[in-house]
Design an enzyme around this catalytic site. Structure first.
Site, short mmCIF file in Angstrom:
data_model
loop_
_atom_site.label_atom_id
_atom_site.label_comp_id
_atom_site.label_asym_id
_atom_site.label_seq_id
_atom_site.Cartn_x
_atom_site.Cartn_y
_atom_site.Cartn_z
N GLU A 1 -5.85 -3.72 -1.01
CA GLU A 1 -6.16 -4.87 -0.27
C GLU A 1 -7.33 -5.73 -0.79
OE1 GLU A 1 -5.79 -1.88 0.88
OE2 GLU A 1 -4.76 -1.65 2.68
N THR B 1 0.84 -1.04 -0.06
CA THR B 1 -0.03 -0.18 0.15
C THR B 1 0.88 1.10 0.15
OG1 THR B 1 0.03 0.04 2.21
CG2 THR B 1 -1.88 -1.25 1.27
N LYS C 1 -14.94 17.17 10.50
CA LYS C 1 -15.73 17.01 11.43
C LYS C 1 -16.28 18.37 12.13
CE LYS C 1 -14.28 12.53 12.31
NZ LYS C 1 -12.92 12.37 11.86
N TRP D 1 -20.57 15.23 10.57
CA TRP D 1 -19.68 14.99 9.55
C TRP D 1 -19.79 15.50 8.27
CZ3 TRP D 1 -18.35 9.01 9.29
CH2 TRP D 1 -17.55 8.63 10.73
#
Ligand code: ADP
Length: 550
Positions: free
Chosen positions: A339, A194, A447, A452
């Site tokens: 992944e 990654t 936030k 959110w």
């Protein structure tokens, strides 16, 4: 596998293991004359076919055997999309070794870390990356040889690289008589790290079985939709997440392959699209931005390009509209991650959508889409409780399936699964039809006053303004609300737009309290090794930014 119950009555079908070598064997046997065209690092165009590719892959497999490579050993590559890299894909994995693709856009220190962590024994590299090899060679003690992917006359003669081998010499010195070995399909086939925006990069270790299943499922009509009638150009790099599996799914279906090499600018891509009659391509939004800018500036059209898959980061609806309406190109918005091999979802329409208006269809298509067969997903709140599929409620996105990681290479990071599910780090909604839409990466969400704000929506609105080339939104400190959105914009060349006009442009398009508090115009956005905007860098750069107080 063994952890599952065994029936007293087992099926009586052949249990041939699912191995990557079977793909190139199939392509050779049934689509042997179909072409593979590469724009080479050397600058010219190379063309040959699947049979020749298979022959050379077998020669390379013989070469590795002579060098003492055994099943499970790792061989690294630092290479562009091209025929030699494709040969390595099959020679290495096909013979039971593990193809470790490395992203050359990473810092040399990170590359050396990855090579050492992967315990690579040989490293294959394109001429372009000679400076990287010079920088890392002395820091990679496990490497037995560096293989330069070129003819002998291109090799440096100054002795600056220890144990330097010539790729074409290895090919020429070996026979194409090679029997692909049979082994357990759960054996490791390839390794990809990654990008590691935080901490050290971690390795996703794919297996033959996961790769074959991913190739089959992703090639289906409501996935990448690849067939023997296509001319496929993977613009997504073979050095990161196996170019979304196209080096496997294209030969598996018999599609012609067209590789752009290092030349990913709009002009070079456009020329290759036209010359090689490319029908299908896949890439990240920033690549299409470059191509579209070139096509618009030169008043061009595409004669064969009819479908593209866009993913890696959110495809701005404005880009989707331009591709669909101006150029007649079908856009499939896809989502996945290293992944996940990488494909998880694809945004394609169903029969019931076909009678809908264009606007209604677009509302479906801008989402990241439904899971492809094999992948399951759910959204949960912070306590792990599953959330409803209503297209509004958002939560942490979790996935599972046979080509999704169960743990990182060498068990780095410990147990990553939560009750058998992999937490993606993305925040998303899922609607009643199962269409998932990414709101944000959880670390990028703003936030504000305990609520959110997803940055993708805010960026999409900015990108639909005709004067905006690129936009990124980040949260910056606010004394009352903790964080508020700051919009960073790259203008199109020669336009004159001010911040008030851009802020007013949000009116009626999103909830009023989501509107960015301020806009800063910048020359360019920082991009990471996989072409994504580096928001952590932007957050760093603007961490002391003072938002205007209302
Ligand atoms: P890296 O960031 O290490 O390069 P990946 O290439 O695996 O990792 O990126 C995976 C992430 O990219 C996903 O978790 C998601 O945040 C983002 N992503 C991928 N496709 C999309 C998409 N279509 N829309 C929005 N985000 C996406």
């Amino acid at each position: 596998m063994s952890e599952y119950q065994k029936s007293p009555l087992m099926g009586q079908m052949m249990s041939k293991p699912l191995l990557i070598s079977s793909i190139i064997e199939h392509a050779d046997r049934f689509f042997g004359q179909n072409e593979i065209v590469s724009r080479r690092v050397e600058g010219d165009i190379h063309r040959y076919n699947y049979s020749e590719c298979h022959q050379r892959a077998k020669k390379l497999a013989n070469a590795f055997q002579q060098l003492g490579i055994k099943i499970g050993d790792r061989i690294g590559t630092l290479a562009w999309n091209g025929y030699r890299h494709l040969e390595a894909y099959y020679a290495v994995s096909g013979s039971g070794a593990v193809l470790h693709t490395i992203n050359p856009r990473l810092h040399p220190e990170q590359i050396a870390y990855i090579v050492n962590h992967g315990e690579d024994q040989y490293l294959l590299f394109d001429i372009t990356f000679l400076p990287i090899i010079k920088a890392i060679a002395e820091h990679c003690p496990l490497i037995k040889g560096f293989v330069m992917m070129c003819d002998r006359d291109r090799l440096p003669t100054d002795g600056s690289i220890p144990n330097l081998l010539c790729y074409e010499d290895l090919i020429n010195a070996n026979s194409d008589e090679f029997e692909w070995p049979l082994f357990d399909e759960n054996s490791a086939s390839s390794l990809c790290y990654t990008s590691g925006t935080t901490g050290h990069p971690k390795g996703a270790l794919y297996s033959h079985r996961s790769t074959i299943l991913h190739s089959l499922a992703s090639a289906m009509p409501d996935g990448l939709n690849v067939s023997a009638r296509d001319s496929v150009m993977p613009v997504v790099p073979m050095f990161h997440v196996n170019a979304w599996g196209l080096p496997y799914s294209a030969p598996l279906t018999g599609a012609k392959l067209v590789f752009p090499g290092p030349h990913m600018d709009g002009k070079s891509l456009y020329e290759l699209f036209e010359q090689e009659k490319v029908t299908f391509s896949a890439g990240v939004p920033t690549i299409w931005l470059g191509l579209l800018t070139y096509v618009v500036q030169n008043n061009l059209t595409f004669s064969t390009f009819k479908r593209t898959v866009i993913g890696g980061s959110a495809c701005p609806p404005a880009m989707m509209k331009t591709l669909r309406h101006t150029y007649g190109i079908e856009v499939v918005h896809a989502w996945g991650m290293t992944e996940m091999s990488p494909l998880g979802t694809a945004g394609t329409l169903q029969a019931k959508h076909m009678s809908m208006s264009e606007a209604e269809q677009e509302a479906v298509l801008v989402k990241q889409g439904h899971a492809i067969y094999g992948v399951d997903m759910k959204i949960v709140d912070d306590s792990g409780k599953e959330l409803p599929w209503n297209g509004i409620t958002y939560g942490n996105l979790l996935v599972k399936g046979p080509w999704i990681i169960s743990s990182y290479f060498k068990h780095e990071g410990g147990d990553v699964l939560e009750d058998g599910w992999f937490p993606t780090g993305d925040v998303a909604t899922i609607d009643a039809d199962g269409y998932m839409q990414i709101t944000d990466r959880s670390k990028d969400v703003i936030k504000s006053g305990g609520e959110w704000i997803g940055t993708i929506d805010l960026e999409n609105v900015a990108m639909s303004h005709p004067d905006v080339l690129q936009a990124a939104c980040i949260g910056v400190f606010h004394p009352k609300w903790d964080e508020r959105p700051l919009l960073l914009v790259v203008k199109k060349p020669g336009v004159n737009i001010d911040k008030q006009e851009l802020i007013a442009f949000y009116e009626g398009k999103i909830a009023k309290w989501w509107t960015p508090d301020d806009v800063v115009f910048i020359d360019a956005l920082p991009l990471g090794a996989t072409g994504k905007i580096l928001k952590n860098k932007l957050r760093d750069q603007f961490k002391d930014y003072h938002l205007p107080t209302a």
